[in-house]
Design a protein around this motif. Structure first.
Motif, mmCIF file in Angstrom:
data_model
loop_
_atom_site.group_PDB
_atom_site.id
_atom_site.type_symbol
_atom_site.label_atom_id
_atom_site.label_comp_id
_atom_site.label_asym_id
_atom_site.label_seq_id
_atom_site.Cartn_x
_atom_site.Cartn_y
_atom_site.Cartn_z
ATOM 1 N N ASP A 1 0.842 -1.193 0.000
ATOM 2 C CA ASP A 1 0.000 0.000 0.000
ATOM 3 C C ASP A 1 0.883 1.252 0.000
ATOM 4 O OD1 ASP A 1 -2.573 -1.170 -0.007
ATOM 5 O OD2 ASP A 1 -2.423 -1.585 2.134
ATOM 6 N N GLU A 2 0.251 2.420 -0.012
ATOM 7 C CA GLU A 2 0.968 3.695 -0.088
ATOM 8 C C GLU A 2 1.934 3.915 1.071
ATOM 9 O OE1 GLU A 2 -2.426 3.528 -0.350
ATOM 10 O OE2 GLU A 2 -3.147 4.918 -1.880
ATOM 11 N N ALA A 3 1.561 3.529 2.282
ATOM 12 C CA ALA A 3 2.421 3.800 3.446
ATOM 13 C C ALA A 3 3.772 3.112 3.299
ATOM 14 C CB ALA A 3 1.734 3.363 4.737
ATOM 15 N N GLU A 4 3.769 1.851 2.903
ATOM 16 C CA GLU A 4 5.039 1.123 2.785
ATOM 17 C C GLU A 4 5.900 1.654 1.642
ATOM 18 O OE1 GLU A 4 6.803 -3.399 2.306
ATOM 19 O OE2 GLU A 4 4.812 -3.127 3.216
ATOM 20 N N ILE A 5 5.290 1.928 0.498
ATOM 21 C CA ILE A 5 6.097 2.415 -0.634
ATOM 22 C C ILE A 5 6.613 3.819 -0.349
ATOM 23 C CG2 ILE A 5 4.393 3.497 -2.179
ATOM 24 C CD1 ILE A 5 6.584 0.997 -3.742
ATOM 25 N N THR A 6 5.818 4.633 0.359
ATOM 26 C CA THR A 6 6.271 5.979 0.715
ATOM 27 C C THR A 6 7.470 5.890 1.653
ATOM 28 O OG1 THR A 6 4.072 6.931 0.410
ATOM 29 C CG2 THR A 6 5.603 8.177 1.780
ATOM 30 N N ASP A 7 7.419 4.982 2.616
ATOM 31 C CA ASP A 7 8.544 4.795 3.534
ATOM 32 C C ASP A 7 9.801 4.375 2.760
ATOM 33 O OD1 ASP A 7 9.859 4.486 6.131
ATOM 34 O OD2 ASP A 7 9.735 2.328 5.718
ATOM 35 N N LEU A 8 9.668 3.424 1.865
ATOM 36 C CA LEU A 8 10.822 2.959 1.082
ATOM 37 C C LEU A 8 11.343 4.056 0.157
ATOM 38 C CD1 LEU A 8 9.517 -0.603 0.162
ATOM 39 C CD2 LEU A 8 11.427 -0.060 1.699
ATOM 40 N N ASN A 9 10.435 4.766 -0.488
ATOM 41 C CA ASN A 9 10.822 5.835 -1.408
ATOM 42 C C ASN A 9 11.532 6.964 -0.658
ATOM 43 O OD1 ASN A 9 10.940 6.764 -4.069
ATOM 44 N ND2 ASN A 9 8.999 7.842 -3.930
ATOM 45 N N THR A 10 11.073 7.235 0.557
ATOM 46 C CA THR A 10 11.703 8.273 1.380
ATOM 47 C C THR A 10 13.101 7.833 1.812
ATOM 48 O OG1 THR A 10 9.539 8.991 2.190
ATOM 49 C CG2 THR A 10 11.460 9.670 3.471
ATOM 50 N N ARG A 11 13.207 6.608 2.291
ATOM 51 C CA ARG A 11 14.499 6.107 2.790
ATOM 52 C C ARG A 11 15.544 5.920 1.698
ATOM 53 N NH1 ARG A 11 14.155 0.962 6.297
ATOM 54 N NH2 ARG A 11 12.028 0.697 5.602
ATOM 55 N N TYR A 12 15.136 5.398 0.555
ATOM 56 C CA TYR A 12 16.118 5.019 -0.459
ATOM 57 C C TYR A 12 16.248 5.984 -1.624
ATOM 58 C CZ TYR A 12 16.322 0.775 2.199
ATOM 59 O OH TYR A 12 16.495 -0.112 3.228
ATOM 60 N N ARG A 13 15.224 6.809 -1.863
ATOM 61 C CA ARG A 13 15.291 7.757 -2.976
ATOM 62 C C ARG A 13 15.121 9.196 -2.509
ATOM 63 N NH1 ARG A 13 11.349 7.079 -6.991
ATOM 64 N NH2 ARG A 13 12.747 8.102 -8.431
ATOM 65 N N HIS A 14 14.912 9.383 -1.222
ATOM 66 C CA HIS A 14 14.748 10.711 -0.625
ATOM 67 C C HIS A 14 13.600 11.488 -1.262
ATOM 68 C CE1 HIS A 14 18.424 9.615 1.347
ATOM 69 N NE2 HIS A 14 19.012 9.455 0.178
ATOM 70 N N GLN A 15 12.542 10.754 -1.616
ATOM 71 C CA GLN A 15 11.331 11.363 -2.157
ATOM 72 C C GLN A 15 10.163 10.912 -1.278
ATOM 73 O OE1 GLN A 15 10.833 10.902 -6.396
ATOM 74 N NE2 GLN A 15 13.033 11.069 -6.758
ATOM 75 N N ALA A 16 9.660 11.815 -0.479
ATOM 76 C CA ALA A 16 8.617 11.486 0.501
ATOM 77 C C ALA A 16 7.239 11.446 -0.149
ATOM 78 C CB ALA A 16 8.653 12.474 1.651
ATOM 79 N N LYS A 17 7.046 10.467 -1.014
ATOM 80 C CA LYS A 17 5.751 10.307 -1.677
ATOM 81 C C LYS A 17 5.608 8.869 -2.149
ATOM 82 C CE LYS A 17 7.482 11.603 -6.229
ATOM 83 N NZ LYS A 17 7.272 12.410 -7.411
ATOM 84 N N ALA A 18 4.359 8.494 -2.401
ATOM 85 C CA ALA A 18 4.095 7.169 -2.952
ATOM 86 C C ALA A 18 4.506 7.156 -4.419
ATOM 87 C CB ALA A 18 2.614 6.819 -2.807
ATOM 88 N N THR A 19 4.981 6.011 -4.877
ATOM 89 C CA THR A 19 5.338 5.820 -6.277
ATOM 90 C C THR A 19 4.791 4.476 -6.724
ATOM 91 O OG1 THR A 19 7.154 5.955 -7.881
ATOM 92 C CG2 THR A 19 7.610 4.772 -5.817
ATOM 93 N N ASN A 20 4.860 4.186 -8.007
ATOM 94 C CA ASN A 20 4.271 2.951 -8.512
ATOM 95 C C ASN A 20 5.142 1.714 -8.280
ATOM 96 O OD1 ASN A 20 6.177 3.585 -10.506
ATOM 97 N ND2 ASN A 20 4.613 4.137 -12.014
ATOM 98 N N VAL A 21 6.438 1.819 -8.550
ATOM 99 C CA VAL A 21 7.308 0.644 -8.441
ATOM 100 C C VAL A 21 8.709 1.075 -8.020
ATOM 101 C CG1 VAL A 21 7.854 0.669 -10.922
ATOM 102 C CG2 VAL A 21 8.154 -1.435 -9.643
ATOM 103 N N LEU A 22 9.317 0.267 -7.177
ATOM 104 C CA LEU A 22 10.711 0.448 -6.779
ATOM 105 C C LEU A 22 11.429 -0.877 -6.979
ATOM 106 C CD1 LEU A 22 10.322 2.404 -3.418
ATOM 107 C CD2 LEU A 22 11.151 3.327 -5.595
ATOM 108 N N SER A 23 12.653 -0.802 -7.446
ATOM 109 C CA SER A 23 13.467 -2.002 -7.638
ATOM 110 C C SER A 23 14.722 -1.894 -6.790
ATOM 111 C CB SER A 23 13.866 -2.147 -9.109
ATOM 112 O OG SER A 23 12.732 -2.334 -9.902
ATOM 113 N N PHE A 24 15.081 -3.007 -6.194
ATOM 114 C CA PHE A 24 16.265 -3.077 -5.346
ATOM 115 C C PHE A 24 17.154 -4.223 -5.823
ATOM 116 C CE2 PHE A 24 12.873 -1.172 -2.851
ATOM 117 C CZ PHE A 24 13.491 -0.042 -2.334
ATOM 118 N N PRO A 25 18.048 -3.950 -6.780
ATOM 119 C CA PRO A 25 18.942 -5.005 -7.260
ATOM 120 C C PRO A 25 19.846 -5.502 -6.133
ATOM 121 C CG PRO A 25 19.016 -3.072 -8.694
ATOM 122 C CD PRO A 25 18.249 -2.682 -7.465
ATOM 123 N N PHE A 26 20.143 -6.788 -6.162
ATOM 124 C CA PHE A 26 21.005 -7.391 -5.149
ATOM 125 C C PHE A 26 22.379 -7.634 -5.751
ATOM 126 C CE2 PHE A 26 22.826 -11.253 -3.198
ATOM 127 C CZ PHE A 26 22.958 -10.787 -1.899
#
Length: 156
Positions: free
Chosen positions: A45-70
């Motif tokens: 949902d929006e809360a989790e993606i917003t948290d990830l987007n804020t932490r890893y991309r420094h954008q405090a907003k919801a987005t559609n998709v994030l990728s985390f290559p290993f």
């Protein structure tokens, strides 16, 4: 060299409408284009993606998709490619606003996210052109229309 067929782990952490796990896996495998490896897909949902987007991309907003290559540390031999996190409410809203079927937009987001795991990017125009062409080819093979095609309004 890849030693086994792709493995896709699907985690559903949202009550929002979303495709069946079988479809998500099929789209992921299509984006891998015959390469092996493991991918984790997490629908949120929006809360989790917003948290990830804020932490890893420094954008405090919801987005559609994030990728985390290993990237495995030296000496560690894993076929894990990484995580793709998709925000179900955002993808559903975008599909509606863009006049796309939910399935077509979801397939695009999965393919887009997996291509990021494979090293594709769209930061500069040349890279974006290459990545978008790859997305079009994969989605066409899956039977979906060009996700970048904008339809002209029809007059009646």
């Amino acid at each position: 060299m890849d030693t086994h067929p792709p493995e896709v782990a699907v985690q559903i952490a949202t009550a929002a409408p979303h495709p069946e796990p079988e479809d998500l896996c099929r789209w992921t495998e299509a984006a891998l284009e015959g390469k092996g490896g493991e991918v984790s897909l997490r629908l949120v949902d929006e809360a989790e993606i917003t948290d990830l987007n804020t932490r890893y991309r420094h954008q405090a907003k919801a987005t559609n998709v994030l990728s985390f290559p290993f990237d495995a540390p030296p000496g560690v031999n894993l076929d894990f490619l990484g995580d793709v996190v998709i925000c179900a409410p955002v993808v559903n809203l975008e599909a509606e606003r863009q006049g796309k079927t939910p399935q077509a937009h979801w397939a695009h987001m999965v393919v887009h996210g997996v291509l990021h795991l494979r090293g594709f990017d769209h930061i500069d125009p040349g890279e974006a052109e290459i990545m978008e062409a790859r997305e079009r080819e994969i989605l066409a093979r899956l039977g979906f229309p060009d996700p970048y095609q904008t339809e002209e309004p029809t007059s009646s």
